[in-house]
Design a protein around this motif. Sequence first.
Motif, PDB file in Angstrom:
ATOM      1  N   LEU A   1      13.551   7.503   5.430  1.00 51.67           N
ATOM      2  CA  LEU A   1      12.157   8.014   5.614  1.00 51.67           C
ATOM      3  C   LEU A   1      11.245   7.631   4.396  1.00 51.67           C
ATOM      4  O   LEU A   1      10.120   6.992   4.378  1.00 51.67           O
ATOM      5  CB  LEU A   1      12.184   9.349   5.533  1.00 51.67           C
ATOM      6  N   LEU A   2      11.836   7.393   3.212  1.00 52.00           N
ATOM      7  CA  LEU A   2      11.272   6.880   2.101  1.00 52.00           C
ATOM      8  C   LEU A   2      11.063   5.298   2.425  1.00 52.00           C
ATOM      9  O   LEU A   2      10.098   4.632   1.738  1.00 52.00           O
ATOM     10  CB  LEU A   2      11.912   7.169   0.591  1.00 52.00           C
TER      11      LEU A   2
ATOM     12  N   ASP B   1       0.860  -1.170   0.098  1.00 54.72           N
ATOM     13  CA  ASP B   1       0.009   0.069   0.031  1.00 54.72           C
ATOM     14  C   ASP B   1       0.838   1.099  -0.001  1.00 54.72           C
ATOM     15  O   ASP B   1       0.633   2.334  -0.202  1.00 54.72           O
ATOM     16  CB  ASP B   1      -1.009  -0.050   1.205  1.00 54.72           C
ATOM     17  N   ASN B   2       2.003   1.084   0.612  1.00 52.64           N
ATOM     18  CA  ASN B   2       3.049   2.378   0.472  1.00 52.64           C
ATOM     19  C   ASN B   2       3.590   2.602  -0.753  1.00 52.64           C
ATOM     20  O   ASN B   2       4.615   3.651  -0.757  1.00 52.64           O
ATOM     21  CB  ASN B   2       4.045   2.231   1.757  1.00 52.64           C
ATOM     22  N   ALA B   3       3.592   1.671  -1.706  1.00 57.88           N
ATOM     23  CA  ALA B   3       4.664   1.929  -2.967  1.00 57.88           C
ATOM     24  C   ALA B   3       3.876   2.862  -3.843  1.00 57.88           C
ATOM     25  O   ALA B   3       2.596   3.322  -3.601  1.00 57.88           O
ATOM     26  CB  ALA B   3       4.287   0.666  -3.689  1.00 57.88           C
ATOM     27  N   ASP B   4       4.485   3.538  -4.684  1.00 59.99           N
ATOM     28  CA  ASP B   4       3.851   4.595  -5.595  1.00 59.99           C
ATOM     29  C   ASP B   4       2.798   3.969  -6.377  1.00 59.99           C
ATOM     30  O   ASP B   4       2.557   2.658  -6.620  1.00 59.99           O
ATOM     31  CB  ASP B   4       4.872   4.697  -6.766  1.00 59.99           C
ATOM     32  N   ALA B   5       1.637   4.652  -6.591  1.00 59.91           N
ATOM     33  CA  ALA B   5       0.557   4.228  -7.158  1.00 59.91           C
ATOM     34  C   ALA B   5       0.661   3.608  -8.474  1.00 59.91           C
ATOM     35  O   ALA B   5      -0.187   2.520  -9.061  1.00 59.91           O
ATOM     36  CB  ALA B   5      -0.518   5.326  -7.024  1.00 59.91           C
ATOM     37  N   SER B   6       1.678   3.898  -9.152  1.00 59.78           N
ATOM     38  CA  SER B   6       1.774   3.449 -10.620  1.00 59.78           C
ATOM     39  C   SER B   6       2.534   2.005 -10.460  1.00 59.78           C
ATOM     40  O   SER B   6       2.826   1.420 -11.460  1.00 59.78           O
ATOM     41  CB  SER B   6       3.039   4.213 -11.288  1.00 59.78           C
ATOM     42  N   GLY B   7       2.707   1.475  -9.072  1.00 61.46           N
ATOM     43  CA  GLY B   7       3.446   0.191  -8.890  1.00 61.46           C
ATOM     44  C   GLY B   7       4.905   0.419  -8.591  1.00 61.46           C
ATOM     45  O   GLY B   7       5.777  -0.557  -8.604  1.00 61.46           O
TER      46      GLY B   7
ATOM     47  N   LEU C   1      16.439  20.322 -21.594  1.00 55.05           N
ATOM     48  CA  LEU C   1      16.099  19.379 -20.845  1.00 55.05           C
ATOM     49  C   LEU C   1      14.623  19.763 -20.236  1.00 55.05           C
ATOM     50  O   LEU C   1      14.675  20.962 -19.596  1.00 55.05           O
ATOM     51  CB  LEU C   1      17.104  18.832 -19.841  1.00 55.05           C
ATOM     52  N   GLU C   2      14.003  18.927 -19.940  1.00 53.92           N
ATOM     53  CA  GLU C   2      12.613  19.118 -19.332  1.00 53.92           C
ATOM     54  C   GLU C   2      12.915  18.899 -17.735  1.00 53.92           C
ATOM     55  O   GLU C   2      12.551  17.588 -17.369  1.00 53.92           O
ATOM     56  CB  GLU C   2      11.443  18.484 -19.779  1.00 53.92           C
ATOM     57  N   LEU C   3      13.348  19.555 -16.960  1.00 52.07           N
ATOM     58  CA  LEU C   3      13.730  19.173 -15.425  1.00 52.07           C
ATOM     59  C   LEU C   3      13.122  20.316 -14.506  1.00 52.07           C
ATOM     60  O   LEU C   3      13.020  21.619 -14.807  1.00 52.07           O
ATOM     61  CB  LEU C   3      15.173  19.091 -15.128  1.00 52.07           C
ATOM     62  N   SER C   4      12.590  19.746 -13.571  1.00 49.73           N
ATOM     63  CA  SER C   4      11.860  20.804 -12.494  1.00 49.73           C
ATOM     64  C   SER C   4      12.161  20.290 -11.050  1.00 49.73           C
ATOM     65  O   SER C   4      12.708  19.455 -10.772  1.00 49.73           O
ATOM     66  CB  SER C   4      10.419  20.429 -12.762  1.00 49.73           C
ATOM     67  N   GLU C   5      12.026  21.536 -10.455  1.00 55.02           N
ATOM     68  CA  GLU C   5      12.534  21.497  -9.007  1.00 55.02           C
ATOM     69  C   GLU C   5      11.293  20.842  -8.226  1.00 55.02           C
ATOM     70  O   GLU C   5      10.074  21.101  -8.193  1.00 55.02           O
ATOM     71  CB  GLU C   5      12.736  22.969  -8.268  1.00 55.02           C
ATOM     72  N   VAL C   6      11.715  20.052  -7.156  1.00 55.71           N
ATOM     73  CA  VAL C   6      10.568  19.345  -6.270  1.00 55.71           C
ATOM     74  C   VAL C   6      10.598  20.317  -5.080  1.00 55.71           C
ATOM     75  O   VAL C   6       9.330  20.570  -4.538  1.00 55.71           O
ATOM     76  CB  VAL C   6      11.009  17.941  -5.927  1.00 55.71           C
ATOM     77  N   ILE C   7      11.722  20.326  -4.451  1.00 56.88           N
ATOM     78  CA  ILE C   7      11.863  21.094  -3.037  1.00 56.88           C
ATOM     79  C   ILE C   7      13.224  21.488  -2.656  1.00 56.88           C
ATOM     80  O   ILE C   7      14.202  20.799  -3.037  1.00 56.88           O
ATOM     81  CB  ILE C   7      11.167  20.362  -1.923  1.00 56.88           C
ATOM     82  N   ILE C   8      13.193  22.451  -1.875  1.00 56.60           N
ATOM     83  CA  ILE C   8      14.676  23.122  -1.469  1.00 56.60           C
ATOM     84  C   ILE C   8      15.066  22.329  -0.339  1.00 56.60           C
ATOM     85  O   ILE C   8      14.337  22.160   0.747  1.00 56.60           O
ATOM     86  CB  ILE C   8      14.851  24.491  -1.435  1.00 56.60           C
ATOM     87  N   VAL C   9      16.227  21.954  -0.121  1.00 54.38           N
ATOM     88  CA  VAL C   9      16.476  21.625   1.055  1.00 54.38           C
ATOM     89  C   VAL C   9      17.739  22.206   1.817  1.00 54.38           C
ATOM     90  O   VAL C   9      18.456  23.175   1.391  1.00 54.38           O
ATOM     91  CB  VAL C   9      17.284  19.948   0.819  1.00 54.38           C
TER      92      VAL C   9
ATOM     93  N   LYS D   1       5.780  13.006  -5.043  1.00 58.96           N
ATOM     94  CA  LYS D   1       4.958  13.489  -3.824  1.00 58.96           C
ATOM     95  C   LYS D   1       5.449  13.146  -2.560  1.00 58.96           C
ATOM     96  O   LYS D   1       5.374  13.828  -1.477  1.00 58.96           O
ATOM     97  CB  LYS D   1       3.516  13.399  -3.810  1.00 58.96           C
ATOM     98  N   ASP D   2       5.823  11.771  -2.400  1.00 61.76           N
ATOM     99  CA  ASP D   2       6.396  11.230  -1.441  1.00 61.76           C
ATOM    100  C   ASP D   2       7.586  11.696  -1.002  1.00 61.76           C
ATOM    101  O   ASP D   2       8.068  11.931   0.354  1.00 61.76           O
ATOM    102  CB  ASP D   2       6.476   9.550  -1.417  1.00 61.76           C
ATOM    103  N   ILE D   3       8.550  12.125  -1.917  1.00 65.40           N
ATOM    104  CA  ILE D   3       9.802  12.628  -1.917  1.00 65.40           C
ATOM    105  C   ILE D   3       9.537  13.967  -0.970  1.00 65.40           C
ATOM    106  O   ILE D   3      10.288  14.375  -0.051  1.00 65.40           O
ATOM    107  CB  ILE D   3      10.643  13.050  -2.906  1.00 65.40           C
TER     108      ILE D   3
END
Length: 274
Positions: free
Chosen positions: A55-56, A25-31, A103-111, A244-246
């Motif tokens: 944590l992941l 149940d905790n895996a990515d919805a795509s499997g 390249l099509e790259l995007s930021e997820v979150i700043i650390v 989203k989990d990251i």
Amino acid sequence: MKNIVGVWIAILTLAVLAACGGGDDNADASGKKTIQFGATSGPYSDMVNEAIAPLLEEKGYEVKNKEFTDYVQPNKALANGDLDANLFQHGVYLESFAKEHDLELSEVIIVPTAPMGVYSNEFSDIESIENGSTMAVPNDPTNLARALLILEDEGLITMKENIDPLRASLQDIQENTKELEFVEVEAGQLPRLVDSEDLSMVPGNYALAAGMDLLNALALEDMPDQYRNRVAVKTEDMDAQFVKDIKEVIQSEEFESIIDEKFQGFGKPKWMKE
């Protein structure tokens, strides 16, 4: 006939169970159950291994981390699918690299990020710096602009009005109150110049790689978020569950506790201070 009906009922039941995802149940919805990270060797690889991955894994993922020794391959590996996410670069670099290489790259979150600092074996604090002291600074435009922001914050220089602080150069200094003599060198050499110059401005990643203690700096950078490192993914994956989990684990209290314990001196991004 009853046997045939029974067979079809069994098949339909199995199909429904499969559609509902009878797995973890905790895996990515795509499997997706494995996340391949990439990070440069040093503190950000450590951050993946010691803070993000555990944590992941609690969410059911297997996390692998590939270490890089340059700043080109992690983005290329991400774009071609060899990585799912990387952690090594600030926002200015991510934006310029992606644009330059299409390249099509995007930021997820700043650390939290290791800040640049003023280091010296000659002086114990900013106030004791003597007139005419030599100061080593980075010779690349991005890091030099950061160094000048620190010096201005510490009252050692004032910059001309109406300049772009993210692109400031030595020519933009209006007043050099301590008459500092600047020595421009490649950023990776700055830790060694702590011994040969009166002062040296050392970016956090190079300081840590040289075994320096961030908390020994005379002053640490209050860096703009543009210069803090961030997790990046392919733009097409931004809505994926693993992304989203990251983001969720990095925003967790558990993550911040690990940072406070194991990454002392790292500057926290604005979202962590709110």
